[in-house]
Design a protein around this motif. Structure first.
Motif, PDB file in Angstrom:
ATOM      1  N   THR A 222      35.870  44.502  40.192  1.00  0.00           N
ATOM      2  CA  THR A 222      37.097  43.725  40.150  1.00  0.00           C
ATOM      3  C   THR A 222      37.662  43.571  41.552  1.00  0.00           C
ATOM      4  OG1 THR A 222      38.455  45.711  39.813  1.00  0.00           O
ATOM      5  CG2 THR A 222      37.646  44.571  37.837  1.00  0.00           C
ATOM      6  N   GLY A 223      38.545  42.604  41.710  1.00  0.00           N
ATOM      7  CA  GLY A 223      39.187  42.419  43.003  1.00  0.00           C
ATOM      8  C   GLY A 223      38.772  41.143  43.699  1.00  0.00           C
ATOM      9  N   ASP A 224      39.419  40.875  44.806  1.00  0.00           N
ATOM     10  CA  ASP A 224      39.204  39.653  45.577  1.00  0.00           C
ATOM     11  C   ASP A 224      37.757  39.507  46.052  1.00  0.00           C
ATOM     12  OD1 ASP A 224      39.825  37.324  47.106  1.00  0.00           O
ATOM     13  OD2 ASP A 224      40.052  38.562  48.895  1.00  0.00           O
TER      14      ASP A 224
ATOM     15  N   GLN B 101      35.491  38.658  43.134  1.00  0.00           N
ATOM     16  CA  GLN B 101      35.718  37.280  42.694  1.00  0.00           C
ATOM     17  C   GLN B 101      35.111  36.279  43.668  1.00  0.00           C
ATOM     18  OE1 GLN B 101      39.973  37.061  42.233  1.00  0.00           O
ATOM     19  NE2 GLN B 101      39.992  38.392  40.434  1.00  0.00           N
TER      20      GLN B 101
ATOM     21  N   CYS C 178      32.329  49.761  51.190  1.00  0.00           N
ATOM     22  CA  CYS C 178      33.117  48.709  50.535  1.00  0.00           C
ATOM     23  C   CYS C 178      33.611  47.687  51.548  1.00  0.00           C
ATOM     24  CB  CYS C 178      34.289  49.324  49.773  1.00  0.00           C
ATOM     25  SG  CYS C 178      33.806  50.193  48.269  1.00  0.00           S
TER      26      CYS C 178
ATOM     27  N   SER D 182      32.337  43.802  51.625  1.00  0.00           N
ATOM     28  CA  SER D 182      33.370  42.776  51.465  1.00  0.00           C
ATOM     29  C   SER D 182      33.404  41.840  52.673  1.00  0.00           C
ATOM     30  CB  SER D 182      34.743  43.411  51.236  1.00  0.00           C
ATOM     31  OG  SER D 182      35.153  44.175  52.350  1.00  0.00           O
TER      32      SER D 182
ATOM     33  N   CYS E 215      35.064  50.597  44.285  1.00  0.00           N
ATOM     34  CA  CYS E 215      36.349  50.345  44.959  1.00  0.00           C
ATOM     35  C   CYS E 215      37.058  49.168  44.300  1.00  0.00           C
ATOM     36  CB  CYS E 215      36.149  50.100  46.452  1.00  0.00           C
ATOM     37  SG  CYS E 215      34.744  49.024  46.859  1.00  0.00           S
ATOM     38  N   PRO E 216      37.599  49.373  43.101  1.00  0.00           N
ATOM     39  CA  PRO E 216      38.300  48.303  42.368  1.00  0.00           C
ATOM     40  C   PRO E 216      39.411  47.691  43.216  1.00  0.00           C
ATOM     41  CG  PRO E 216      38.019  50.242  40.988  1.00  0.00           C
ATOM     42  CD  PRO E 216      37.631  50.654  42.373  1.00  0.00           C
ATOM     43  N   GLY E 217      39.497  46.367  43.169  1.00  0.00           N
ATOM     44  CA  GLY E 217      40.552  45.682  43.906  1.00  0.00           C
ATOM     45  C   GLY E 217      40.253  45.429  45.371  1.00  0.00           C
ATOM     46  N   GLN E 218      39.021  45.698  45.812  1.00  0.00           N
ATOM     47  CA  GLN E 218      38.647  45.513  47.209  1.00  0.00           C
ATOM     48  C   GLN E 218      38.893  44.059  47.652  1.00  0.00           C
ATOM     49  OE1 GLN E 218      37.378  47.831  49.484  1.00  0.00           O
ATOM     50  NE2 GLN E 218      37.525  46.235  51.023  1.00  0.00           N
ATOM     51  N   ALA E 219      39.589  43.907  48.760  1.00  0.00           N
ATOM     52  CA  ALA E 219      39.902  42.573  49.268  1.00  0.00           C
ATOM     53  C   ALA E 219      38.871  42.129  50.294  1.00  0.00           C
ATOM     54  CB  ALA E 219      41.289  42.569  49.903  1.00  0.00           C
TER      55      ALA E 219
END
Length: 250
Positions: A59-61, A64, A210, A214, A242-246
């Motif tokens: 999940t996260g940016d 996505q 992460c 990313s 690392c949920p929500g990793q931008a």
């Protein structure tokens, strides 16, 4: 006089070690056999286990953004690739008289001392290496400069395979000297990575993986580069931790 019938003793088929040492040896052999069996079978089940347990979800940016990248497995070759086609270190966008290597050293190192004859040239400094976690004391010199190298987070050859082979010279030069895709890192780690994607190489320092993945995703999104199926799976597996990793900003 009666006839006495003989009685038959049942023969056990179980192995009986005659001494404690023999029993230990038997256990060692069994352990080795079990270990080999697990080593052979586990890789075959690993992907399935990850899929069932959600290991290939994130999940996260960053996750996505990864979903927006084209997945391309065919014709993923290096035909025609030449590092020189990306013009690394042949530009001076900010016009300070130094190439991009000096700019990245100046950005990523601490306790920097610049050259007295060329103010934009880094003479020495300290790097907290993101790939290994080591502290590297950089000193410019024929034998020492290589201790700190500038890594293309998305390797040039990987970019070539993922779409850069169709770019114009201007766009390749932009990519080859883009600070967003460049990091000052340990020289040996950079050499070890080579042109590998996330499917075949990740930083030794787990805590940086992460951020590393990313950034690769951010670079590939910026330049509309593709990923392979195995590369995408490897990225998702990292992002799962690392949920929500931008995605890093420019």
């Amino acid at each position: 006089m009666g006839v006495r019938r003989g009685t038959r003793r049942k023969t056990s088929l179980r192995f009986r070690a005659s001494s404690p040492m023999e029993r230990v040896l038997v256990l060692v052999v069994i352990a080795v056999i079990v270990g080999i069996t697990i080593g052979v079978l586990l890789p075959a089940f690993n992907d399935d286990v990850k899929t069932v347990t959600g290991g290939y979800t994130a999940t996260g940016d960053a996750a996505q953004t990864l979903e927006t990248l084209t997945v391309k497995n065919d014709d993923y070759r290096s035909t025609g690739y030449d590092r020189k086609l990306f013009g690394y270190r042949s530009t001076d966008t900010d016009g300070d008289g130094c190439d991009i290597r000096e700019d990245i050293l100046g950005r990523d190192l601490k306790e920097i001392r610049f050259s007295s004859s060329k103010p934009c040239q880094v003479q020495s400094g300290v790097l907290n290496d993101p790939y290994t976690g080591k502290t590297i004391y950089f000193l410019r010199g024929v034998q020492t400069s290589r201790d700190v190298q500038i890594d293309h987070v998305v390797a040039l050859e990987n970019a070539w395979r993922a779409g850069a082979n169709t770019w114009t010279r201007t766009k390749r030069y932009e990519f080859g000297n883009d600070p967003y895709n460049l990091l000052a890192v340990d020289g040996d780690a950079n050499s070890e990575k080579g042109s590998s994607s996330a499917a075949y190489w990740l930083p030794e320092q787990h805590g940086y993986r992460c951020a590393y993945v990313s950034r690769q995703i951010g670079v590939k999104a910026k330049y509309s580069l593709s990923v392979t199926t195995v590369e995408k799976k490897a990225m998702i597996a990292v992002l799962h931790s690392c949920p929500g990793q931008a995605v890093p900003k420019q």
